[in-house]
Write a protein that holds these residues in place. Structure first.
Motif, short mmCIF file in Angstrom:
data_model
loop_
_atom_site.label_atom_id
_atom_site.label_comp_id
_atom_site.label_asym_id
_atom_site.label_seq_id
_atom_site.Cartn_x
_atom_site.Cartn_y
_atom_site.Cartn_z
N SER A 51 0.81 -1.22 0.00
CA SER A 51 0.00 0.00 0.00
C SER A 51 0.84 1.27 0.00
O SER A 51 0.43 2.28 -0.53
CB SER A 51 -0.95 0.00 1.19
OG SER A 51 -0.23 0.08 2.39
N ALA A 52 2.04 1.20 0.57
CA ALA A 52 2.87 2.41 0.57
C ALA A 52 3.26 2.78 -0.86
O ALA A 52 3.14 3.95 -1.26
CB ALA A 52 4.12 2.20 1.42
N LEU A 94 -10.23 3.65 8.54
CA LEU A 94 -10.46 4.70 9.53
C LEU A 94 -9.26 4.81 10.46
O LEU A 94 -8.91 3.84 11.13
CB LEU A 94 -11.69 4.33 10.36
CG LEU A 94 -12.56 5.42 10.98
CD1 LEU A 94 -13.16 4.96 12.28
CD2 LEU A 94 -11.87 6.72 11.14
N VAL A 95 -8.67 5.99 10.51
CA VAL A 95 -7.59 6.23 11.45
C VAL A 95 -8.14 7.09 12.58
O VAL A 95 -8.64 8.18 12.35
CB VAL A 95 -6.41 6.96 10.78
CG1 VAL A 95 -5.32 7.24 11.80
CG2 VAL A 95 -5.88 6.14 9.63
N LEU A 96 -8.06 6.55 13.78
CA LEU A 96 -8.71 7.20 14.91
C LEU A 96 -7.72 8.04 15.71
O LEU A 96 -6.66 7.55 16.09
CB LEU A 96 -9.31 6.13 15.80
CG LEU A 96 -10.22 6.63 16.91
CD1 LEU A 96 -11.49 7.19 16.31
CD2 LEU A 96 -10.54 5.49 17.85
N GLU A 115 1.24 15.17 5.91
CA GLU A 115 1.95 13.91 5.63
C GLU A 115 1.20 13.05 4.64
O GLU A 115 1.73 12.07 4.14
CB GLU A 115 2.15 13.11 6.93
CG GLU A 115 3.07 13.75 7.92
CD GLU A 115 3.19 12.88 9.16
OE1 GLU A 115 3.19 11.64 9.02
OE2 GLU A 115 3.25 13.43 10.27
N SER B 51 4.33 10.64 4.05
CA SER B 51 4.43 9.39 4.79
C SER B 51 4.47 8.17 3.87
O SER B 51 5.06 7.16 4.21
CB SER B 51 3.28 9.26 5.79
OG SER B 51 2.07 9.15 5.11
N SER B 55 7.29 5.47 4.19
CA SER B 55 6.93 4.08 4.47
C SER B 55 7.53 3.15 3.44
O SER B 55 8.03 2.08 3.76
CB SER B 55 5.41 3.90 4.43
OG SER B 55 4.81 4.52 5.51
N GLN B 63 1.78 2.52 11.75
CA GLN B 63 0.37 2.34 12.08
C GLN B 63 0.18 0.95 12.68
O GLN B 63 0.89 0.02 12.34
CB GLN B 63 -0.50 2.48 10.83
CG GLN B 63 -0.38 3.84 10.18
CD GLN B 63 -1.43 4.11 9.12
OE1 GLN B 63 -1.89 5.23 8.98
NE2 GLN B 63 -1.81 3.10 8.35
N LYS B 88 0.13 5.92 20.61
CA LYS B 88 0.47 7.28 20.24
C LYS B 88 1.81 7.67 20.83
O LYS B 88 2.67 8.26 20.16
CB LYS B 88 -0.62 8.20 20.75
CG LYS B 88 -0.49 9.63 20.33
CD LYS B 88 -1.59 10.36 21.04
CE LYS B 88 -1.95 11.67 20.44
NZ LYS B 88 -3.26 12.10 20.95
N ARG B 93 0.03 5.30 14.78
CA ARG B 93 -1.37 5.68 14.63
C ARG B 93 -2.23 4.43 14.74
O ARG B 93 -1.76 3.32 14.53
CB ARG B 93 -1.61 6.31 13.25
CG ARG B 93 -0.96 7.65 13.07
CD ARG B 93 -1.35 8.26 11.73
NE ARG B 93 -0.78 7.52 10.63
CZ ARG B 93 0.36 7.82 10.02
NH1 ARG B 93 1.05 8.87 10.41
NH2 ARG B 93 0.80 7.08 9.03
N LEU B 94 -3.48 4.64 15.07
CA LEU B 94 -4.40 3.53 15.28
C LEU B 94 -5.38 3.43 14.12
O LEU B 94 -6.11 4.38 13.84
CB LEU B 94 -5.19 3.78 16.57
CG LEU B 94 -5.73 2.62 17.39
CD1 LEU B 94 -7.03 2.97 18.05
CD2 LEU B 94 -5.86 1.34 16.63
N VAL B 95 -5.38 2.30 13.46
CA VAL B 95 -6.36 2.06 12.39
C VAL B 95 -7.41 1.11 12.94
O VAL B 95 -7.09 0.00 13.37
CB VAL B 95 -5.70 1.43 11.15
CG1 VAL B 95 -6.73 1.15 10.08
CG2 VAL B 95 -4.61 2.35 10.63
N LEU B 96 -8.64 1.58 12.94
CA LEU B 96 -9.69 0.82 13.58
C LEU B 96 -10.48 0.00 12.58
O LEU B 96 -10.93 0.52 11.56
CB LEU B 96 -10.63 1.81 14.28
CG LEU B 96 -11.66 1.21 15.19
CD1 LEU B 96 -10.99 0.63 16.42
CD2 LEU B 96 -12.67 2.26 15.60
N ARG B 116 0.76 -4.24 4.21
CA ARG B 116 1.75 -3.55 5.02
C ARG B 116 1.34 -2.13 5.36
O ARG B 116 2.19 -1.27 5.51
CB ARG B 116 3.10 -3.52 4.30
CG ARG B 116 3.47 -4.82 3.64
CD ARG B 116 4.68 -5.42 4.22
NE ARG B 116 4.63 -5.39 5.66
CZ ARG B 116 5.42 -6.09 6.45
NH1 ARG B 116 6.33 -6.86 5.94
NH2 ARG B 116 5.32 -6.01 7.74
N TYR B 117 0.05 -1.90 5.45
CA TYR B 117 -0.35 -0.56 5.86
C TYR B 117 -0.35 -0.43 7.37
O TYR B 117 -0.53 0.64 7.91
CB TYR B 117 -1.71 -0.16 5.27
CG TYR B 117 -2.86 -1.00 5.75
CD1 TYR B 117 -3.49 -0.71 6.95
CD2 TYR B 117 -3.30 -2.07 5.00
CE1 TYR B 117 -4.53 -1.49 7.40
CE2 TYR B 117 -4.34 -2.86 5.43
CZ TYR B 117 -4.95 -2.56 6.63
OH TYR B 117 -5.98 -3.34 7.08
#
Lengths: 337, 337
Positions: A51-52, A94-96, A115, B51, B55, B63, B88, B93-96, B116-117
């Motif tokens: 994905s990058a 979704l990034v929270l 970014e 980013s 990445s 993430q 954090k 980062r948090l991906v939900l 790989r995200y």
DNA sequence: ATCGCTCCTGTAAACGTTTACCACTTCTGA
DNA sequence: TCAGAAGTGGTAAACGTTTACAGGAGCGAT
């Protein structure tokens, strides 16, 4: 485990160029034989696109950010429940971001937009500072703000008429014959705190009731402090006959206090609140609460953002959700609806 | 708005090479003058690193994914509240991912790891199928599973002794003199449903009580169906004197029914549940509930994942969180603790 | 046989970073 | 004064994709 397969690996195995591999994987027209060679090579290797690399080239991350002050508050939860499926259906993750009720943290999130790890952002700022406005204007990705922003701010905006919401609650209490209507609010320097404060005064004026500063107490938006603030208020104004709380969590705290003090709800003190979260139906007595349409606001925000992501530029749009009073036993007793 | 600045833009403006720019921005040793030229150019241009490019090169996304069945359940919420700040603080980062109680959706999330995200994943699978196990083994990023997995599964694992949790609750009810202890469970083909079902039978046996299938009712893990299941159970077994619910949401539904039927809680029917979410203290009467340490489990999962991300390979680890019975009025009445 | 058209595929560049390698300058010590 | 070390910065390759462009094959029309 050997190396992670890439399109180059597939190309070698299938005996074609990486361009062909890419085309096949993206469904562009290809000769049937090439296609099947590539597909089976990909399958055998267990290929998954990186994905990058894809983001770098396509300039899209397929991610959307959602920034809130604190996940603990069920209002935000109701929103996530609407937002997440919509985003997912449109192919976004979704990034929270939970910003700990910290404006500097919110600014960091906005700066992070640069970014490009998200294609867009939904944010519920607790306060909107000049810094916020500057970042909104400079942002390199579409933003949807839930809550009020000044006219002309270049972001999509979903708001609710909390002024009207407060009025609905106050009028309801007034109609029940209550005249000493206390108000437990959250911090006045937050967007909702300020709006509800003004609306409370206005609603009283509209009913011809005097504004008595003794009837107002300020804490934060959470249950423990809500309880303390309610206790202060009740201690100061013993003849209080109704209590409006700026959100459900505060109201839970107030109920705790009233129960401890053995004041019957609603016979002696009617309690109403705002947000109409799930907690309102869990509490006892169930809370009369003004629904500010959290679910609708979440959905509207997601739709605005997706629309903008799909169709690019257009003038910022404002969606307003109507508040709605949900009457339960905490104001009308059990024989109520 | 002109083009987004990149290190190339900065290099031109500062009159240096992109390598120098990169070195300065990453804090590698550089001559003071070069450094200041680059820094001011970057500042003037409002540079923010991309980013995706970073990445791609660094092979890290910064993430972490968190996959749960449904955000509506407050158990998961308690976990997010612990996980998010830890991640954090560590720069992630948090991906939900909310998987809608859908095993295929869970598999999709696992497959997505290949993109790989995210650098790692915390997952709470509702059921663990063979497909799950296959994906765990093949996963190209570290996984932490909250819930039980078979011995030898190559993932970090945070579990709770729900067997003991159920026993604590049943013994508590037994100690209060209750002998007809009903059980409202969720689906038996889920991890928690199966575990609690077995544990209930075992706990009864341990106390020398007979296992009466009439005393068990199965629904799902939510309030409306919890209410229906409780109603079925109460209708079938009128002399029921205690009710154990597999989670707090079910218990809320049960309380709704008991209230409607005018059965006093806990005098006529004592109610206990599991999870000890915030809802337990909101309900009336407050719910006696077995805490399965949601917050601790969330924290442990985040720590395991961060440790593995920081220190690479090591043998999979299992962390077990002890359940703890939290006694409230729904079993012992208001004069209780 | 030649031309032009369509269809397919390969080459190479580009996305924005990081970093290995090398060249150049400056400094240190004999 | 000079060899060598240390410090500094530039060139270019690499990460894994997508895609513009061009070349070649096949085919019908002239």
């Amino acid at each position: 485990m050997s190396d992670v397969p890439t399109i180059t690996t597939i190309a070698q195995r299938a005996g074609v160029s990486i361009a062909s591999v890419s085309r096949v994987l993206n469904g562009l027209p290809t000769r049937a034989e090439t296609e099947s060679r590539v597909m089976s090579a990909a399958r055998e290797l267990g290929y998954v696109p990186n994905s990058a690399a894809r983001s770098l080239k396509s300039r899209r991350s397929n991610q959307v950010g959602f920034a809130i002050a604190d996940i603990g508050n069920p209002v935000y939860l109701a929103m996530i429940r609407e937002i997440q499926p919509l985003l997912k259906a449109a192919g976004y993750r979704l990034v929270l971001h939970s910003t700990n009720v910290d404006a500097a943290d919110e600014i960091d999130v906005l700066r992070g937009l640069g970014e490009r790890y998200v294609d867009g952002l939904i944010m519920i700022p607790l306060r909107v500072t000049g810094e916020h406005l500057k970042m909104f204007a400079a942002a390199r990705a579409p933003i949807v703000i839930i809550g009020s922003v000044p006219e002309g701010t270049p972001v999509d905006n979903v708001r609710t008429d909390s002024r009207k919401g407060v009025r609905l609650a106050v009028e309801h209490l007034h109609q029940l014959g209550r005249r000493r209507i206390g108000f437990v609010n959250g911090p006045l320097d937050t967007v909702p705190g300020a709006a509800r404060s003004a609306a409370y005064a206005e609603a009283l004026a509209g009913l011809g009731l005097p504004y008595d500063p003794d009837l107002v107490e300020v804490g934060d938006f959470y249950r423990p402090e809500g309880a303390r603030a309610a206790a202060r208020l009740i201690g100061r104004v013993p003849d209080l006959d109704a209590l409006l709380c700026a959100n459900d969590l505060i109201a839970l705290g107030a109920l705790d206090v009233l129960r401890r003090e053995r004041r019957r709800v609603p016979e002696e003190v009617a309690v109403a609140s705002m947000d109409d979260t799930d907690l309102a139906t869990v509490a006892w007595p169930p809370l009369t609460s003004v629904s500010l349409g959290s679910a609708e606001r979440g959905r509207a925000a997601a739709e605005l953002l997706l629309d903008r992501l799909a169709h690019g530029d257009r003038a910022p749009r404002v969606v307003t959700v109507e508040p709605r009073l949900v009457i339960r036993a905490s104001t009308v007793g059990e024989e109520g609806p």
